[in-house]
Design a protein around this motif. Structure first.
Motif, PDB file in Angstrom:
ATOM      1  N   GLY A 181       0.900  -1.197   0.003  1.00 41.21           N
ATOM      2  CA  GLY A 181      -0.134  -0.073  -0.096  1.00 41.21           C
ATOM      3  C   GLY A 181       0.840   1.170   0.098  1.00 41.21           C
ATOM      4  O   GLY A 181       0.428   2.262  -0.423  1.00 41.21           O
ATOM      5  N   ASP A 182       1.941   1.477   0.551  1.00 38.86           N
ATOM      6  CA  ASP A 182       2.857   2.271   0.764  1.00 38.86           C
ATOM      7  C   ASP A 182       4.157   1.963  -0.004  1.00 38.86           C
ATOM      8  O   ASP A 182       5.312   2.660   0.186  1.00 38.86           O
ATOM      9  N   GLY A 183       4.094   1.307  -0.805  1.00 40.86           N
ATOM     10  CA  GLY A 183       5.193   0.886  -1.703  1.00 40.86           C
ATOM     11  C   GLY A 183       5.606   1.901  -2.649  1.00 40.86           C
ATOM     12  O   GLY A 183       4.941   2.725  -3.105  1.00 40.86           O
ATOM     13  N   LEU A 207       1.431  10.808  -9.574  1.00 41.53           N
ATOM     14  CA  LEU A 207       0.563  11.222 -11.053  1.00 41.53           C
ATOM     15  C   LEU A 207      -1.139  11.479 -10.580  1.00 41.53           C
ATOM     16  O   LEU A 207      -1.869  11.693 -11.518  1.00 41.53           O
ATOM     17  N   GLY A 208      -1.436  11.636  -9.290  1.00 43.27           N
ATOM     18  CA  GLY A 208      -2.841  11.818  -8.735  1.00 43.27           C
ATOM     19  C   GLY A 208      -3.617  10.614  -8.987  1.00 43.27           C
ATOM     20  O   GLY A 208      -4.864  10.861  -8.850  1.00 43.27           O
ATOM     21  N   ILE A 209      -3.022   9.224  -9.139  1.00 40.04           N
ATOM     22  CA  ILE A 209      -3.813   8.205  -9.096  1.00 40.04           C
ATOM     23  C   ILE A 209      -3.862   7.458  -7.674  1.00 40.04           C
ATOM     24  O   ILE A 209      -2.761   7.368  -7.090  1.00 40.04           O
ATOM     25  N   LYS A 210      -5.150   7.252  -7.211  1.00 34.86           N
ATOM     26  CA  LYS A 210      -5.020   6.585  -5.821  1.00 34.86           C
ATOM     27  C   LYS A 210      -5.144   5.099  -6.202  1.00 34.86           C
ATOM     28  O   LYS A 210      -6.200   4.340  -6.628  1.00 34.86           O
ATOM     29  N   ALA A 211      -4.031   4.302  -5.745  1.00 32.14           N
ATOM     30  CA  ALA A 211      -4.018   2.714  -6.102  1.00 32.14           C
ATOM     31  C   ALA A 211      -4.447   1.977  -4.890  1.00 32.14           C
ATOM     32  O   ALA A 211      -3.952   2.257  -3.804  1.00 32.14           O
ATOM     33  N   PRO A 212      -4.778   0.692  -5.084  1.00 31.65           N
ATOM     34  CA  PRO A 212      -4.965   0.063  -3.793  1.00 31.65           C
ATOM     35  C   PRO A 212      -3.750  -0.669  -3.489  1.00 31.65           C
ATOM     36  O   PRO A 212      -2.777  -0.633  -3.994  1.00 31.65           O
ATOM     37  N   ASP A 213      -3.874  -1.579  -2.239  1.00 24.84           N
ATOM     38  CA  ASP A 213      -2.614  -2.328  -1.769  1.00 24.84           C
ATOM     39  C   ASP A 213      -2.632  -3.536  -2.799  1.00 24.84           C
ATOM     40  O   ASP A 213      -3.434  -4.400  -2.434  1.00 24.84           O
ATOM     41  N   TRP A 214      -1.746  -3.620  -3.583  1.00 28.07           N
ATOM     42  CA  TRP A 214      -1.946  -4.974  -4.578  1.00 28.07           C
ATOM     43  C   TRP A 214      -1.752  -6.146  -4.087  1.00 28.07           C
ATOM     44  O   TRP A 214      -2.184  -6.982  -4.445  1.00 28.07           O
ATOM     45  N   VAL A 215      -0.772  -6.228  -2.903  1.00 25.77           N
ATOM     46  CA  VAL A 215      -0.488  -7.424  -2.376  1.00 25.77           C
ATOM     47  C   VAL A 215      -1.796  -7.696  -1.315  1.00 25.77           C
ATOM     48  O   VAL A 215      -2.186  -9.068  -1.035  1.00 25.77           O
ATOM     49  N   ALA A 216      -2.316  -6.921  -0.515  1.00 24.83           N
ATOM     50  CA  ALA A 216      -3.206  -7.285   0.287  1.00 24.83           C
ATOM     51  C   ALA A 216      -4.712  -7.214  -0.096  1.00 24.83           C
ATOM     52  O   ALA A 216      -5.622  -7.717   0.731  1.00 24.83           O
ATOM     53  N   ASN A 217      -4.741  -6.870  -1.271  1.00 23.42           N
ATOM     54  CA  ASN A 217      -6.454  -6.618  -1.801  1.00 23.42           C
ATOM     55  C   ASN A 217      -6.701  -8.077  -2.547  1.00 23.42           C
ATOM     56  O   ASN A 217      -5.881  -8.573  -3.588  1.00 23.42           O
ATOM     57  N   PRO A 218      -7.506  -8.964  -2.401  1.00 22.55           N
ATOM     58  CA  PRO A 218      -7.749 -10.395  -2.853  1.00 22.55           C
ATOM     59  C   PRO A 218      -7.853 -10.176  -4.443  1.00 22.55           C
ATOM     60  O   PRO A 218      -7.776 -11.149  -5.266  1.00 22.55           O
ATOM     61  N   LYS A 219      -8.491  -9.196  -4.941  1.00 24.06           N
ATOM     62  CA  LYS A 219      -8.735  -9.026  -6.196  1.00 24.06           C
ATOM     63  C   LYS A 219      -7.321  -8.945  -6.959  1.00 24.06           C
ATOM     64  O   LYS A 219      -7.230  -9.503  -8.310  1.00 24.06           O
ATOM     65  N   TYR A 220      -6.428  -8.318  -6.351  1.00 26.76           N
ATOM     66  CA  TYR A 220      -5.068  -8.143  -7.130  1.00 26.76           C
ATOM     67  C   TYR A 220      -3.990  -9.000  -6.694  1.00 26.76           C
ATOM     68  O   TYR A 220      -2.863  -8.965  -7.375  1.00 26.76           O
ATOM     69  N   ALA A 221      -3.856  -9.719  -5.432  1.00 28.03           N
ATOM     70  CA  ALA A 221      -2.901 -10.158  -5.057  1.00 28.03           C
ATOM     71  C   ALA A 221      -2.135 -11.369  -5.676  1.00 28.03           C
ATOM     72  O   ALA A 221      -0.902 -11.333  -5.940  1.00 28.03           O
ATOM     73  N   LEU A 222      -2.912 -12.174  -6.567  1.00 29.82           N
ATOM     74  CA  LEU A 222      -2.538 -13.149  -7.172  1.00 29.82           C
ATOM     75  C   LEU A 222      -1.824 -12.560  -8.579  1.00 29.82           C
ATOM     76  O   LEU A 222      -0.870 -13.103  -8.959  1.00 29.82           O
ATOM     77  N   TYR A 223      -2.271 -11.472  -8.989  1.00 29.95           N
ATOM     78  CA  TYR A 223      -1.814 -11.048 -10.202  1.00 29.95           C
ATOM     79  C   TYR A 223      -0.594 -10.033  -9.999  1.00 29.95           C
ATOM     80  O   TYR A 223       0.330 -10.042 -10.934  1.00 29.95           O
ATOM     81  N   SER A 224      -0.304 -10.038  -8.705  1.00 21.28           N
ATOM     82  CA  SER A 224       1.011  -9.616  -8.361  1.00 21.28           C
ATOM     83  C   SER A 224       2.280 -10.406  -8.433  1.00 21.28           C
ATOM     84  O   SER A 224       3.261 -10.198  -8.680  1.00 21.28           O
ATOM     85  N   ILE A 225       1.826 -11.727  -8.180  1.00 23.96           N
ATOM     86  CA  ILE A 225       2.698 -12.866  -8.326  1.00 23.96           C
ATOM     87  C   ILE A 225       2.721 -13.298  -9.568  1.00 23.96           C
ATOM     88  O   ILE A 225       3.973 -13.515 -10.057  1.00 23.96           O
ATOM     89  N   VAL A 226       1.780 -13.057 -10.384  1.00 22.33           N
ATOM     90  CA  VAL A 226       1.922 -13.382 -12.176  1.00 22.33           C
ATOM     91  C   VAL A 226       2.907 -12.322 -12.369  1.00 22.33           C
ATOM     92  O   VAL A 226       3.766 -12.691 -13.217  1.00 22.33           O
TER      93      VAL A 226
END
Length: 316
Positions: free
Chosen positions: A148-150, A159-178
């Motif tokens: 989240g603070d990476g 750039l003004g984009i609010k992004a989720p915590d890619w690792v802690a969010n179940p929607k994106y966690a697997l795709y961070s490993i991909v």
């Protein structure tokens, strides 16, 4: 001794000398093969057979294994929801990571095949992630970057984009490993590059003279000639992806979370064996994984008759 007996003895002596001459160098060959044979018997086949036996037992390391027959396999497919979840996660990971990684590796290989200067340096730089990507340190670094603070969210915030915590969010966690898997495209890229350099430039030049555009030349000349190399890379990446473990273990802190979204098959197998000490169940899972990899590899081999082209028609 009669004449016929003497002749028979001479024939046997000649045959014996021929056999000795034929196998005279086998001793040296066996000596050089000995380390590999010892490893095969005691480090591969032996543990595999023991694992197969344990898969039919209830074994917790602390007590002697007790025979339970097919109970581990039946439980796995009928009442273990986490086993089904680990299969879904692994199939999704393989279905996404393997084609994306191969396509990315092929694109980079084609760029490097344009005759640019410093090819050796680029080739080395792109291959380094393959050497480092499977390590625990890189997986931990990757988790920090995508947290989240990476670093990634820091750049997006600028750039003004609010992004989720890619690792802690179940929607994106697997795709961070991909994404981490795709980043390790170096070995496939090197093999693609070697294959591209074997394609005679005359083919491309002749088709260009006949009016074929870049896309047409790629799909009708480059891809068919390169198909044996694609086939090899596909099989290797398929087998490797099914066995992925380190990245999921480190990024999820060994839990397979969040909400089991990164519970890869190998990670769940590890947890069963070394967290819950259910060695019999874990061994059964290992053999199911062997069968799954065998089935998918066989399907790729069978399908290769339709899309892999060899210069000799595949007769060799």
């Amino acid at each position: 001794m009669t004449t016929s007996q003497v002749s028979q003895a001479r024939i046997e002596n000649v045959a014996t000398r021929r056999v000795k001459r034929r196998y005279a160098h086998n001793g040296a060959a066996l000596l050089f093969l000995a380390p590999w044979l010892v490893g095969l018997l005691f480090l591969t086949l032996g543990p595999m057979l023991v694992s197969l036996y344990i898969s039919f037992t209830d074994y917790s390391i602390l007590a002697a294994p007790s025979w339970v027959g097919l109970d581990n396999y039946i439980t796995m497919f009928t009442s273990d929801k986490l086993f089904i979840q680990s299969l879904k996660v692994t199939f999704t990971y393989v279905a996404v990571s393997v084609p994306v990684k191969l396509i990315f590796a092929l694109l980079v290989a084609m760029l490097l095949n344009k005759g640019i200067r410093g090819l050796g340096i680029y080739r080395t730089v792109y291959y380094i992630p393959t050497l480092l990507g499977g390590s625990v340190a890189i997986a931990m670094l990757w988790r920090k970057m995508l947290g989240g603070d990476g670093l990634l969210n820091g750049v997006l915030a600028m750039l003004g984009i609010k992004a989720p915590d890619w690792v802690a969010n179940p929607k994106y966690a697997l795709y961070s490993i991909v994404l981490l898997s795709v980043w390790q495209f170096g070995s496939s890229m090197i093999i693609f590059l070697a294959g591209l350099k074997q394609i005679p430039p005359e083919y491309d030049e002749a088709s260009a003279v006949d009016g074929a555009g870049p896309l047409r030349r790629f799909f009708y000349i480059t891809l068919p000639i390169l198909s044996p190399v694609i086939f090899f890379n596909l099989v290797m990446q398929l087998i490797t992806s099914f066995q992925s473990f380190t990245q999921a273990f480190v990024i999820s802190n060994g839990s397979g979370g969040p909400v089991n979204s990164t519970l890869m098959y190998s990670l769940y197998l590890y947890k069963k064996g070394f967290s819950f000490f259910q060695m019999g169940y874990a061994s059964a899972m290992a053999w199911v994984l062997v069968v799954l990899i065998g089935i998918f590899t066989l399907l790729v081999f069978r399908s290769s008759k339709l899309w892999v082209h060899y210069e000799d028609g595949g007769k060799s």
